[in-house]
Design a protein around this motif. Sequence first.
Motif, PDB file in Angstrom:
ATOM      1  N   ALA A  43       0.837  -1.209   0.000  1.00  0.00           N
ATOM      2  CA  ALA A  43       0.000   0.000   0.000  1.00  0.00           C
ATOM      3  C   ALA A  43       0.871   1.258   0.000  1.00  0.00           C
ATOM      4  O   ALA A  43       0.551   2.243  -0.680  1.00  0.00           O
ATOM      5  CB  ALA A  43      -0.928  -0.007   1.216  1.00  0.00           C
ATOM      6  N   GLU A  44       1.973   1.233   0.753  1.00  0.00           N
ATOM      7  CA  GLU A  44       2.842   2.419   0.845  1.00  0.00           C
ATOM      8  C   GLU A  44       3.548   2.710  -0.474  1.00  0.00           C
ATOM      9  O   GLU A  44       3.670   3.863  -0.872  1.00  0.00           O
ATOM     10  CB  GLU A  44       3.875   2.225   1.970  1.00  0.00           C
ATOM     11  N   LYS A  46       2.521   1.900  -3.396  1.00  0.00           N
ATOM     12  CA  LYS A  46       1.523   2.352  -4.383  1.00  0.00           C
ATOM     13  C   LYS A  46       1.232   3.843  -4.208  1.00  0.00           C
ATOM     14  O   LYS A  46       0.956   4.541  -5.187  1.00  0.00           O
ATOM     15  CB  LYS A  46       0.254   1.512  -4.277  1.00  0.00           C
ATOM     16  N   LYS A  47       1.327   4.335  -2.969  1.00  0.00           N
ATOM     17  CA  LYS A  47       1.203   5.787  -2.743  1.00  0.00           C
ATOM     18  C   LYS A  47       2.326   6.536  -3.463  1.00  0.00           C
ATOM     19  O   LYS A  47       2.176   7.706  -3.820  1.00  0.00           O
ATOM     20  CB  LYS A  47       1.280   6.108  -1.245  1.00  0.00           C
ATOM     21  N   LYS A  49       3.391   5.741  -6.305  1.00  0.00           N
ATOM     22  CA  LYS A  49       3.147   5.499  -7.736  1.00  0.00           C
ATOM     23  C   LYS A  49       4.063   4.407  -8.306  1.00  0.00           C
ATOM     24  O   LYS A  49       4.448   4.435  -9.477  1.00  0.00           O
ATOM     25  CB  LYS A  49       3.308   6.787  -8.567  1.00  0.00           C
TER      26      LYS A  49
END
Length: 474
Positions: A43-44, A46-47, A49
């Motif tokens: 998740a981190e 993906k933040k 990008k």
Amino acid sequence: MFFRLLQVVVHGEMIEYYDISGCYILRPWSMGIWEIMQVFFDAEIKKMKIKNCYFPLFVSSSVLEKEKDHIEGFAPEVAWVTKSGKSDLEIPIAIRPTSETVMYPYFSKWIRGHRDLPLKLNQWCNVVRWEFSNPTPFIRSREFLWQEGHTAFATKEEADEEVLQVLELYRRIYEEFLAIPVIKGKKSEMEKFAGGLYTTSVEAFIPNTGRGVQGATSHCLGQNFAKMFEINFENEKGEKGMVWQNSWAYSTRTIGVMVMVHGDDKGLVLPPKVASVQVVVVPVPYKDADTQGILDACTATVETLSEAGIRAESDLRDNYSPGWKYSQWEMKGVPLRIEIGPKDLANNQVRCVRRDNGSKSDIKRDNLVEQVKTLLDNIQQSLLDAAKQKRDASVQVVKTWDEFKDALAQKKMILAPWCDEEEVEKDVKERTRGEMGAAKSLCSPLEQPELPEGTICFASGKPAKKWTYWGRSY
């Protein structure tokens, strides 16, 4: 310590031995820990990008050997496929030890202009590193799981920024999830990633064995691979340039570090944040007790906790005594045990027993969720505090070679002023070689203590340039 690690991870149902040396079956108890860390990290990034992808396991020898310094660093560990059935392959195929040379020929295909940058990819996969004499579950296994990020940028500044962003995520995995204190630092030229520009890492320490552990690494590869694989782009002005690249990874080694830092004589001790079962509920029915009422209370307790997002299970097996169950769940490291007996049923309460320190408390079922959450938070923090206290007590600052030798003999993690010369580091390794293994630089902390003018290197007597941690390591 290794013998205890082996016993703990087998009896705690984390691994099962496989019939190929250095390869292990990861059972659900350890895979659950890996998945929790994976959910956080995925998740981190993906933040940031960064997108997930997957590249093949196999590498052609011509591609693998293209980057000379890089392959020399991995050559002894590369496993090769040489046969298909009974026929010899015309050209042997390597199994990836890491994926720089697998991925970068395609980076050069996909990157043409500045609009194609940055290219930021990650893959969750396995790698194989074969050549070593003492395989150990999690710490040194021949096949292991990891994530590996591979990114390309137009400028060095962008690459430098991401190196530290990812390093901070690794610190969070260790400190916030695994309750293990780590030092963020930079590797020496001798210890950096083969073929890269510089390597940063988070370093942990195992006080019981007096050894450091490289917890995870974030590398700036510079333009070396871009040059080899012709990863070029055209900027806004129409000028040609080479990309700047990073690679970074953490692996299932994290689980082994956690076991060695927190484990005790009873077995595993799992931090609540990574435990797939945070609370186990055990019925304690005595003779003539309302057994069904106790069992119902256990089931209701698990339901209440589960609805609140707490990972809870009950152990209702009737062929084992409560005492036997206590020992088994302690061995498996479950952070909190809840016991429900006749007295608890009558008083509308449960008894809570902490795995980390064995302390017991009775809490009312009316505010069960709130108090259990508080207990789990306290356990998580207590484990980190205890580990930090032990680690800090194992760190020794030295200024001279004699002090260094004494501290090494006492299994310390040593902070010493160093001239930052490769020949001196080689000399330290040579002078400390013995049955326990040689000492080496672990990292130079990013947060440097003050270095007074005139400070000399502990090993060479030359002017010191930085403070560096030293010790034996895994």
